[in-house]
Design an enzyme around this catalytic site. Sequence first.
Site, PDB file in Angstrom:
ATOM      1  N   CYS A 137      27.037  43.795 -26.996  1.00  0.00           N
ATOM      2  CA  CYS A 137      27.386  42.377 -26.825  1.00  0.00           C
ATOM      3  C   CYS A 137      28.755  41.999 -27.391  1.00  0.00           C
ATOM      4  CB  CYS A 137      26.303  41.521 -27.448  1.00  0.00           C
ATOM      5  SG  CYS A 137      24.675  41.904 -26.786  1.00  0.00           S
TER       6      CYS A 137
ATOM      7  N   ALA B 251      30.532  43.357 -45.022  1.00  0.00           N
ATOM      8  CA  ALA B 251      31.679  44.193 -44.655  1.00  0.00           C
ATOM      9  C   ALA B 251      31.170  45.583 -44.287  1.00  0.00           C
ATOM     10  CB  ALA B 251      32.638  44.277 -45.835  1.00  0.00           C
TER      11      ALA B 251
ATOM     12  N   PHE C  66      20.147  34.349 -27.506  1.00  0.00           N
ATOM     13  CA  PHE C  66      20.783  34.607 -28.799  1.00  0.00           C
ATOM     14  C   PHE C  66      20.043  35.663 -29.617  1.00  0.00           C
ATOM     15  CE2 PHE C  66      21.732  30.225 -27.509  1.00  0.00           C
ATOM     16  CZ  PHE C  66      23.112  30.304 -27.423  1.00  0.00           C
ATOM     17  N   LEU C  67      19.139  36.415 -28.972  1.00  0.00           N
ATOM     18  CA  LEU C  67      18.376  37.414 -29.732  1.00  0.00           C
ATOM     19  C   LEU C  67      19.237  38.626 -30.081  1.00  0.00           C
ATOM     20  CD1 LEU C  67      17.569  40.008 -27.721  1.00  0.00           C
ATOM     21  CD2 LEU C  67      15.914  38.364 -26.855  1.00  0.00           C
ATOM     22  N   ARG C  68      18.881  39.244 -31.209  1.00  0.00           N
ATOM     23  CA  ARG C  68      19.580  40.460 -31.628  1.00  0.00           C
ATOM     24  C   ARG C  68      18.686  41.666 -31.375  1.00  0.00           C
ATOM     25  NH1 ARG C  68      20.035  38.639 -37.648  1.00  0.00           N
ATOM     26  NH2 ARG C  68      18.097  37.747 -36.880  1.00  0.00           N
TER      27      ARG C  68
ATOM     28  N   ARG D 187      25.502  51.916 -27.457  1.00  0.00           N
ATOM     29  CA  ARG D 187      26.681  51.337 -26.810  1.00  0.00           C
ATOM     30  C   ARG D 187      27.688  50.832 -27.846  1.00  0.00           C
ATOM     31  NH1 ARG D 187      23.648  47.631 -22.486  1.00  0.00           N
ATOM     32  NH2 ARG D 187      22.061  47.720 -24.143  1.00  0.00           N
TER      33      ARG D 187
ATOM     34  N   PHE E 258      26.233  37.324 -41.676  1.00  0.00           N
ATOM     35  CA  PHE E 258      27.348  37.995 -40.997  1.00  0.00           C
ATOM     36  C   PHE E 258      28.608  38.086 -41.845  1.00  0.00           C
ATOM     37  CE2 PHE E 258      26.133  39.217 -36.660  1.00  0.00           C
ATOM     38  CZ  PHE E 258      24.782  38.892 -36.799  1.00  0.00           C
ATOM     39  N   LEU E 259      28.393  38.243 -43.150  1.00  0.00           N
ATOM     40  CA  LEU E 259      29.525  38.498 -44.044  1.00  0.00           C
ATOM     41  C   LEU E 259      29.363  39.868 -44.697  1.00  0.00           C
ATOM     42  CD1 LEU E 259      30.224  35.074 -45.837  1.00  0.00           C
ATOM     43  CD2 LEU E 259      31.605  36.207 -44.091  1.00  0.00           C
TER      44      LEU E 259
HETATM   45  C1  UGA Z   1      24.444  39.912 -31.023  1.00  0.00           C
HETATM   46  C2  UGA Z   1      24.207  38.489 -31.558  1.00  0.00           C
HETATM   47  O1  UGA Z   1      23.966  38.535 -32.969  1.00  0.00           O
HETATM   48  C3  UGA Z   1      23.016  37.821 -30.871  1.00  0.00           C
HETATM   49  O2  UGA Z   1      22.894  36.467 -31.311  1.00  0.00           O
HETATM   50  C4  UGA Z   1      23.258  37.848 -29.355  1.00  0.00           C
HETATM   51  O3  UGA Z   1      22.160  37.297 -28.640  1.00  0.00           O
HETATM   52  C5  UGA Z   1      23.464  39.280 -28.901  1.00  0.00           C
HETATM   53  O4  UGA Z   1      24.592  39.846 -29.598  1.00  0.00           O
HETATM   54  C6  UGA Z   1      23.732  39.263 -27.414  1.00  0.00           C
HETATM   55  O5  UGA Z   1      24.742  38.691 -27.005  1.00  0.00           O
HETATM   56  O6  UGA Z   1      22.860  39.689 -26.646  1.00  0.00           O
HETATM   57  P1  UGA Z   1      23.325  42.328 -31.459  1.00  0.00           P
HETATM   58  O7  UGA Z   1      24.530  42.863 -30.768  1.00  0.00           O
HETATM   59  O8  UGA Z   1      21.984  42.781 -31.024  1.00  0.00           O
HETATM   60  O9  UGA Z   1      23.300  40.708 -31.362  1.00  0.00           O
HETATM   61  O10 UGA Z   1      23.416  42.688 -32.998  1.00  0.00           O
HETATM   62  P2  UGA Z   1      24.025  42.016 -34.329  1.00  0.00           P
HETATM   63  O11 UGA Z   1      22.962  42.008 -35.358  1.00  0.00           O
HETATM   64  O12 UGA Z   1      24.693  40.733 -34.061  1.00  0.00           O
HETATM   65  O13 UGA Z   1      25.116  43.104 -34.773  1.00  0.00           O
HETATM   66  C7  UGA Z   1      26.274  43.354 -33.993  1.00  0.00           C
HETATM   67  C8  UGA Z   1      27.207  44.277 -34.747  1.00  0.00           C
HETATM   68  O14 UGA Z   1      27.805  43.608 -35.852  1.00  0.00           O
HETATM   69  C9  UGA Z   1      26.529  45.520 -35.339  1.00  0.00           C
HETATM   70  O15 UGA Z   1      27.348  46.644 -35.107  1.00  0.00           O
HETATM   71  C10 UGA Z   1      26.417  45.220 -36.823  1.00  0.00           C
HETATM   72  O16 UGA Z   1      26.428  46.381 -37.611  1.00  0.00           O
HETATM   73  C11 UGA Z   1      27.669  44.400 -37.032  1.00  0.00           C
HETATM   74  N1  UGA Z   1      27.579  43.487 -38.195  1.00  0.00           N
HETATM   75  C12 UGA Z   1      26.706  42.456 -38.185  1.00  0.00           C
HETATM   76  C13 UGA Z   1      28.427  43.675 -39.288  1.00  0.00           C
HETATM   77  O17 UGA Z   1      29.252  44.614 -39.317  1.00  0.00           O
HETATM   78  N2  UGA Z   1      28.350  42.804 -40.340  1.00  0.00           N
HETATM   79  C14 UGA Z   1      27.473  41.766 -40.362  1.00  0.00           C
HETATM   80  O18 UGA Z   1      27.471  41.017 -41.370  1.00  0.00           O
HETATM   81  C15 UGA Z   1      26.631  41.591 -39.266  1.00  0.00           C
END
Ligand code: UGA
Length: 435
Positions: A258, A250, A150-152, A325, A247-248
């Site tokens: 992922c 916008a 679940f890491l980001r 990506r 994660f809210l």
């Molecule tokens: C995501 C999940 O958050 C991790 O828990 C998971 O382990 C990972 O995928 C995976 O499957 O390996 P990640 O893709 O690294 O992690 O990054 P996130 O921080 O989740 O962001 C994903 C996308 O959502 C980004 O483009 C970010 O800009 C966008 N985002 C995130 C928003 O537009 N709004 C938010 O409030 C949060």
Amino acid sequence: MKIAVLGTGYVGLSTGVCLSEIGHHVICIDINEEKIQLLNQGRSPIYEPGLEELLVSNMSAGKLNFTTSHQKALAEAEIIIIAVGTPQGEDGAADLSYLEQAAKDISKYMKESTIVVIKSTVPVGTNDYIKKIIETHCGYRVKMVSNPEFLRQGSAIQDTMFADRIVIGSEDKAAAEKMKEMYRPLNVPVLLTSTKSAEMIKYASNAFLATKISYINEIANLCEAVGADVEDVAKGMGKDKRIGEAFLNAGIGYGGSCFPKDVKALLHTAGQNGVNFAMLKETIRVNDVQRELLVTKALKRFGSLQGKRIALLGLAFKPETDDMREAPSITLTSALTGLGAEVFAYDPVAIENARKIIGDRVKYTTSIDEAVSGADAIFIVTEWKDVKQVDLEVLAAKMKQLIIFDGRNCFDENKIKACSNIEYYPVGKPPIIIQ
Ligand code: UGA
């Protein structure tokens, strides 16, 4: 414990480094010789804050090694963690070919007592499928565990060391207990489930978070139409513990390696099993439209973008990573250049990777100042710290007129209102125009 990690991408490398940090002896395997050479010099092939420091200190302590030889790595491993990629296949399903290859490779050298763990994101049923492949090749019963990650990216070390939960799915009780033991030093709550439930938890979590983002983006669009402020709305919603604040934010949609692929893979699994998961189709559609938002707004403002000079700040799909990506910047640069605009892009770390995907359609710059010089407008695409901290008056002096389309709501209202001349278009909030 002696642990082998297969695959040195974001997940494999971060996992290997963190497991060595909590006291295990870890050997990471990758078929890419260049990567292993770099790692053996104590250098990380990916940009991930804090990773290289931990890599070097654990290598020096003799707890972390890298090799291209399966034989060497697997000879003594008590646990093998598979963390190879499962990219999106042509039909939307996860492509399991790297995993199948890994299964064949490890079956040659693993011991009968070794536990095989799949950390890669895999559709429900994959652990059973891989177990069969390994058993066919090695001839004995294999102890399998599903242990999704679940890491980001950008906070991989922090997310691993201080995780919310660890999910261990297995039909083999002893193997599950040994995994629990491996993670004990982290002191993180552990959830034991069946293999299939663990596989599903990963997809259900990512698809839910992606849907949460699409939901708030639709609320943002509605806020713009009615004159409300999505940040206040999100704050008000998030105070409800059942909803939560995370994660809210916008913006211009989710990207990365992922969410886009996992949502599609879950939709594919649903379809295969006769479940019409229509909500996920909307999650994807909303995200696709949202990625074009800044171009739509700029077209409305300028009429035409032909010959306009656009400074695009941020290329990576999110800050603190060089990963390109599914980055919204790809859609945006393609739309902008297609409409005849000239794009000057800036990113502190992702330019090398961006060049491979976007190519020479845009001009790459090494500073924000250079990108905005003579620009007609700024597009903020990634909320990097240096973008958020930029001095707007300095930018104004370099541009024809300070016009900002902010896809990540980087600035607070006071900073904008302190400007003497600005047109500022955020997401889900009323624009601010001072002339
Ligand atoms: C995501 C999940 O958050 C991790 O828990 C998971 O382990 C990972 O995928 C995976 O499957 O390996 P990640 O893709 O690294 O992690 O990054 P996130 O921080 O989740 O962001 C994903 C996308 O959502 C980004 O483009 C970010 O800009 C966008 N985002 C995130 C928003 O537009 N709004 C938010 O409030 C949060």
